[in-house]
Design a protein around this motif. Structure first.
Motif, PDB file in Angstrom:
ATOM      1  N   PRO A  38      33.761  25.700  40.792  1.00 29.54           N
ATOM      2  CA  PRO A  38      34.949  25.142  41.571  1.00 29.54           C
ATOM      3  C   PRO A  38      35.202  26.127  42.777  1.00 29.54           C
ATOM      4  N   LYS A  39      35.213  25.893  44.073  1.00 28.38           N
ATOM      5  CA  LYS A  39      35.589  26.765  45.169  1.00 28.38           C
ATOM      6  C   LYS A  39      36.527  26.368  46.089  1.00 28.38           C
ATOM      7  N   THR A  40      37.264  27.116  47.069  1.00 25.65           N
ATOM      8  CA  THR A  40      38.012  26.535  48.016  1.00 25.65           C
ATOM      9  C   THR A  40      37.046  26.352  49.306  1.00 25.65           C
ATOM     10  N   ARG A  41      37.503  25.639  50.151  1.00 24.30           N
ATOM     11  CA  ARG A  41      36.745  25.522  51.273  1.00 24.30           C
ATOM     12  C   ARG A  41      36.235  26.472  52.032  1.00 24.30           C
ATOM     13  N   SER A  42      36.990  27.818  51.943  1.00 23.01           N
ATOM     14  CA  SER A  42      36.339  28.795  52.698  1.00 23.01           C
ATOM     15  C   SER A  42      35.200  29.550  51.709  1.00 23.01           C
ATOM     16  N   GLY A  43      35.096  28.934  50.699  1.00 22.26           N
ATOM     17  CA  GLY A  43      33.991  29.582  49.762  1.00 22.26           C
ATOM     18  C   GLY A  43      34.510  30.512  48.767  1.00 22.26           C
ATOM     19  N   LYS A  44      35.925  30.667  48.600  1.00 25.52           N
ATOM     20  CA  LYS A  44      36.355  31.460  47.421  1.00 25.52           C
ATOM     21  C   LYS A  44      36.253  30.953  46.287  1.00 25.52           C
ATOM     22  N   LEU A  45      35.993  31.668  45.191  1.00 26.16           N
ATOM     23  CA  LEU A  45      35.969  31.061  43.827  1.00 26.16           C
ATOM     24  C   LEU A  45      37.355  30.848  43.327  1.00 26.16           C
ATOM     25  N   LEU A  46      37.573  29.613  42.709  1.00 29.97           N
ATOM     26  CA  LEU A  46      38.991  29.662  42.304  1.00 29.97           C
ATOM     27  C   LEU A  46      39.155  29.938  40.826  1.00 29.97           C
ATOM     28  N   ARG A  47      38.934  31.380  40.692  1.00 30.31           N
ATOM     29  CA  ARG A  47      39.093  32.032  39.522  1.00 30.31           C
ATOM     30  C   ARG A  47      40.361  31.492  38.487  1.00 30.31           C
ATOM     31  N   ARG A  48      41.287  31.573  39.306  1.00 27.97           N
ATOM     32  CA  ARG A  48      42.830  31.285  38.237  1.00 27.97           C
ATOM     33  C   ARG A  48      42.832  29.824  37.961  1.00 27.97           C
ATOM     34  N   ALA A  49      42.210  29.000  38.667  1.00 23.88           N
ATOM     35  CA  ALA A  49      42.096  27.259  38.239  1.00 23.88           C
ATOM     36  C   ALA A  49      41.228  27.308  36.935  1.00 23.88           C
ATOM     37  N   ILE A  50      39.900  28.140  37.005  1.00 27.37           N
ATOM     38  CA  ILE A  50      38.936  28.341  35.912  1.00 27.37           C
ATOM     39  C   ILE A  50      39.560  28.721  34.611  1.00 27.37           C
ATOM     40  N   GLN A  51      40.462  29.805  34.951  1.00 21.97           N
ATOM     41  CA  GLN A  51      41.075  30.512  33.825  1.00 21.97           C
ATOM     42  C   GLN A  51      42.081  29.491  33.058  1.00 21.97           C
ATOM     43  N   ALA A  52      42.814  28.923  34.099  1.00 27.77           N
ATOM     44  CA  ALA A  52      43.948  28.014  33.505  1.00 27.77           C
ATOM     45  C   ALA A  52      43.291  26.879  32.785  1.00 27.77           C
ATOM     46  N   ILE A  53      42.197  26.484  33.004  1.00 26.46           N
ATOM     47  CA  ILE A  53      41.512  25.372  32.343  1.00 26.46           C
ATOM     48  C   ILE A  53      40.894  25.818  31.191  1.00 26.46           C
ATOM     49  N   CYS A  54      40.514  27.219  30.960  1.00 22.86           N
ATOM     50  CA  CYS A  54      40.126  27.819  29.716  1.00 22.86           C
ATOM     51  C   CYS A  54      41.114  28.021  28.634  1.00 22.86           C
ATOM     52  N   GLU A  55      42.236  27.893  29.296  1.00 26.06           N
ATOM     53  CA  GLU A  55      43.498  28.199  28.346  1.00 26.06           C
ATOM     54  C   GLU A  55      44.188  26.882  28.368  1.00 26.06           C
ATOM     55  N   SER A  56      43.645  25.756  28.611  1.00 23.03           N
ATOM     56  CA  SER A  56      44.395  24.495  28.551  1.00 23.03           C
ATOM     57  C   SER A  56      45.675  24.515  29.205  1.00 23.03           C
ATOM     58  N   ARG A  57      45.819  25.045  30.511  1.00 19.16           N
ATOM     59  CA  ARG A  57      46.983  24.878  31.234  1.00 19.16           C
ATOM     60  C   ARG A  57      46.446  24.243  32.694  1.00 19.16           C
ATOM     61  N   GLU A  58      47.835  23.895  33.054  1.00 19.51           N
ATOM     62  CA  GLU A  58      47.440  23.042  34.431  1.00 19.51           C
ATOM     63  C   GLU A  58      46.776  23.998  35.428  1.00 19.51           C
ATOM     64  N   PRO A  59      45.815  23.480  36.367  1.00 16.57           N
ATOM     65  CA  PRO A  59      45.146  24.588  37.052  1.00 16.57           C
ATOM     66  C   PRO A  59      45.824  24.923  38.349  1.00 16.57           C
ATOM     67  N   GLY A  60      46.948  24.597  38.466  1.00 14.48           N
ATOM     68  CA  GLY A  60      47.915  24.820  39.938  1.00 14.48           C
ATOM     69  C   GLY A  60      47.592  24.297  40.797  1.00 14.48           C
ATOM     70  N   ASP A  61      48.043  24.868  42.042  1.00 12.85           N
ATOM     71  CA  ASP A  61      47.665  24.330  43.530  1.00 12.85           C
ATOM     72  C   ASP A  61      46.019  24.319  43.782  1.00 12.85           C
ATOM     73  N   LEU A  62      45.654  23.125  43.705  1.00  6.72           N
ATOM     74  CA  LEU A  62      44.416  22.634  44.157  1.00  6.72           C
ATOM     75  C   LEU A  62      44.003  22.268  45.671  1.00  6.72           C
ATOM     76  N   SER A  63      45.020  22.522  46.616  1.00  7.00           N
ATOM     77  CA  SER A  63      45.037  22.007  47.796  1.00  7.00           C
ATOM     78  C   SER A  63      43.821  22.375  48.492  1.00  7.00           C
ATOM     79  N   THR A  64      43.465  23.499  48.237  1.00  5.41           N
ATOM     80  CA  THR A  64      42.238  24.245  49.103  1.00  5.41           C
ATOM     81  C   THR A  64      40.885  23.977  48.454  1.00  5.41           C
ATOM     82  N   ILE A  65      40.711  23.000  47.044  1.00  2.55           N
ATOM     83  CA  ILE A  65      39.430  22.859  46.723  1.00  2.55           C
ATOM     84  C   ILE A  65      38.579  22.238  47.299  1.00  2.55           C
ATOM     85  N   GLU A  66      37.361  22.684  47.522  1.00  2.91           N
ATOM     86  CA  GLU A  66      36.358  22.007  48.259  1.00  2.91           C
ATOM     87  C   GLU A  66      35.918  20.746  47.523  1.00  2.91           C
TER      88      GLU A  66
END
Ligand code: AMP
Length: 641
Positions: free
Chosen positions: A595-623
């Motif tokens: 998962p990356k942003t539209r500018s190609g940045k890795l959504l590391r925090r969202a991945i980490q949140a999912i790994c820890e069964s948390r909400e992934p947070g702000d996904l407005s920039t996701i590609e």
């Protein structure tokens, strides 16, 4: 400052003086060490964010750690080395330690090593590594200790960065009874790096044969005989000369060489031994860390010795031959101050508490824990079982000594579970909003923990060979006035206790070991079957955090089944052989896309949140939200969530 932490108010007065009158405060602390020539200026802050402490003063770390005690108390125990791996115990008094250090210094001197030359030390927990560090300090040479658990690639990067004239190494270490040869890793590192190292000095423990290269290799035992009886005086160094560099991870894949001075470090350690650790001359200090980490530098080697204490150095695991070993050592050597890490306590907590109670721990005044967050259940368990204060202390390789803890040597202070405590004297700690730089004053507000200029003595002078990186990395990430960023997120409660909530950058902390996810990603990217990779830290009950790697295979056949298994093993092997077992991910998961942003940045925090069964947070920039959902599904299949 809180009344709760400091009921008498005595610490508050001590702290205030360090901030309001740093010159007077530190000039007083400087009396804890010997100066060959007094300093003319306590601190030079004319070129922020750099700071120079005790300008014009001449001193030597080895003199303060060894010689002055050898003169006053020659027979007092200085270094006690216990190896449960090779079943050996050895002990040196201060006079004996001085002789060993002089011998090592004579060997180095014979190889043309003098002030400012670099010596890299790549050793397991052997006493000769301590002799090597102190010998460098004696000569004014700069040591750079590389943790013995690092492999060739990590080692090569450090060799190239510090360009040593000599490497001190060992035939092998041993872990859980398994011999680990050092020479193959070192030879591979030398093949990988550009810098030519003229000499290697080998400690031959007789564990594995060394292949000698006569034009390059020296045998420590033979050289020691050759220099027997030679005297090597301490070289008096200006306080701001460089004592050592120690590499640490950050946001980029390239580790930074934290560079430290001589006088400021000696004063900071001497002061911390008195005010924080309350260690007294003639007693024994036991730090369970490794000389490859900052805790090992400050509190296995320099701190206790500067304070005139014996330091207990152990090669071995806390559970071998059984989980009572550390407590028996406390009893046997009448340890008064012990320093360990939460992960080790979590490991011991799994064992029968009888091991703890079978030993006579009456000599022990307090247990200090650091390196990673100390969770409340672990803190409560060890405090209750030990019946002694358990003091969390928060700091970094960069600072060299605690930023937040309780200064029990100054005044009785009250610990609060979950918090390392309050800012230590000399540290102008502020919590700031990372977006605006605004200072956060209200209790409970979360912000980045920052420190105002100047950092107190003992902290890093700069990044080795790269002043610009020092300024850019540490002093430019927060908007507004120039402030040092710890990159840790923290909050302060209404009583003034600070709580550390985690890193704000891409650094993870596995069993107290600090690792950059970028470094691990770069290693994994070098695997020919890998198209893309993201590494995140996932909370782990035992180790605090573990690394999880999400890998996009080049060949889609490696996404599932046997192909995926082969790739996963290949990736694990790749990291282990390049960086070392400490960096090996706990899990490698193959995915079709990251998962990356539209500018190609890795959504590391969202991945980490999912790994820890948390909400992934702000996904407005996701590609592509499907990539994140697919990743979550993959995690569910692997049972990692
Ligand atoms: P290192 O430079 O390897 O000592 O790692 C320093 C980092 O470890 C800090 O920036 C924190 O993220 C973490 N750390 C160290 N000590 C503590 C502690 N007592 N509580 C919470 N985090 C800690």
């Amino acid at each position: 400052m809180s009344l709760a932490a400091d009921p008498s108010g005595a610490y508050q007065a001590f702290y205030r003086r360090s901030i309001d009158d740093p010159e007077g405060f530190w000039a007083e602390q400087a009396q804890l060490i010997d100066w060959q020539q007094p300093f003319t200026q306590v601190v030079d802050t004319s070129r922020p964010p750099f700071a120079k402490w005790f300008v014009g003063g001449q001193t030597n770390l080895c003199h303060n750690a060894v010689d002055r005690h050898a003169a006053a108390h020659p027979d007092r125990a200085a270094l006690i080395w216990v190896s449960t791996e090779v079943d050996q115990t050895r002990q040196w008094s201060f006079a004996e330690l001085q002789r060993e250090v002089e011998a090592m210094a004579a060997i180095l001197r014979a190889q043309g090593i003098g002030q400012g030359d670099r010596v890299l030390i790549y050793c397991p927990m052997v006493p000769e590594a301590v002799f090597g560090m102190l010998a460098c300090a004696r000569l004014g040479a700069i040591h750079s200790v590389v943790f013995g658990g690092f492999a060739s690639h990590s080692l090569a990067g450090r060799i190239d960065d510090c360009a040593p004239k000599l490497i001190l190494s060992c035939d092998a270490g041993s872990r859980a009874g398994k011999v680990q040869a050092y020479q193959p890793l070192l030879e591979e590192a030398l093949r990988l790096c550009a810098h030519q190292v003229p000499k290697l000095l080998w400690i031959d423990r007789g564990l594995v044969p060394i292949e000698w290269r006569t034009d390059r290799d020296l045998d420590y035992a033979r050289e020691r005989e050759r220099v027997a009886g030679e005297r090597v005086p301490c070289v008096w160094l200006e306080s701001n000369a460089v004592s050592y560099t120690l590499y640490t991870s950050g946001t980029t894949g390239r580790p930074k060489g934290v560079q430290r001075d001589v006088g400021g470090y000696a004063v900071a350690l001497a002061a911390s031994m008195k005010h924080i650790f309350d260690g007294r001359p003639g007693e024994t200090y036991f730090s369970t860390s490794d000389i490859g980490w900052v805790v090992g530098h400050s509190y296995i080697v320099y701190g206790p010795l500067i304070a005139g204490m014996a330091t207990l150095m152990v090669e071995g695991l806390p559970t071998r031959p059984d989980p009572g070993i550390w407590w028996r050592l406390v009893e046997q050597y009448k340890v008064s101050v012990m320093f360990s890490a939460p992960t080790a306590v979590r490991v011991l907590r799994k064992a029968d508490p009888k091991y703890l109670h079978e030993a006579d721990l009456s000599s022990l005044r307090a247990l200090f824990l650091a390196g990673e967050p100390l969770d409340e259940p672990t803190a409560r368990w060890i405090r209750d079982e030990l019946g002694r204060p358990v003091i969390d202390n928060y700091w970094q390789t960069e600072t060299g000594w605690p930023i937040l803890t309780l200064a029990r040597g100054v005044a009785p202070m009250q610990e609060r579970l979950g918090s390392p405590g309050v800012p230590m004297y000399g540290y102008r700690c502020v919590l700031v909003d990372p977006e605006t730089g605004a200072e956060l004053q209200e209790p409970g507000q979360k912000g980045v923990l920052a420190i105002d200029h100047p950092l107190p003595p003992g902290c890093l002078q700069t990044v080795w060979g790269d002043d610009e990186r020092f300024v850019k990395t540490y002093w430019s990430s927060i908007p507004g006035p120039q402030r040092y960023s710890t990159f840790d997120v923290a909050l302060r409660d209404a009583d003034g206790y600070t709580f550390i909530l985690g890193r704000s950058d891409d650094v993870i902390n596995v069993a107290g070991h600090r690792l950059g996810t970028r470094e691990i990603e770069e290693s994994i990217s070098s695997h020919p079957g890998v198209a893309e990779v993201a590494v995140v830290g996932r909370a782990d009950e035992l180790k605090g955090q573990v690394a999880v790697a999400f890998v996009v295979p080049k060949d889609s056949a490696a996404l599932e089944g046997e192909g995926a298994q082969v790739l996963q093993q290949g990736v694990m092997h790749c990291v282990q052989s390049q960086l070392g077992a400490v960096a090996r991910p706990a899990q490698v998961i193959t995915v079709a896309a990251l998962p990356k942003t539209r500018s190609g940045k890795l959504l590391r925090r969202a991945i980490q949140a999912i790994c820890e069964s948390r909400e992934p947070g702000d996904l407005s920039t996701i590609e592509d939200p499907a990539a994140l959902m697919a990743l979550a599904e993959r995690l569910r299949q692997t049972g990692a969530q």
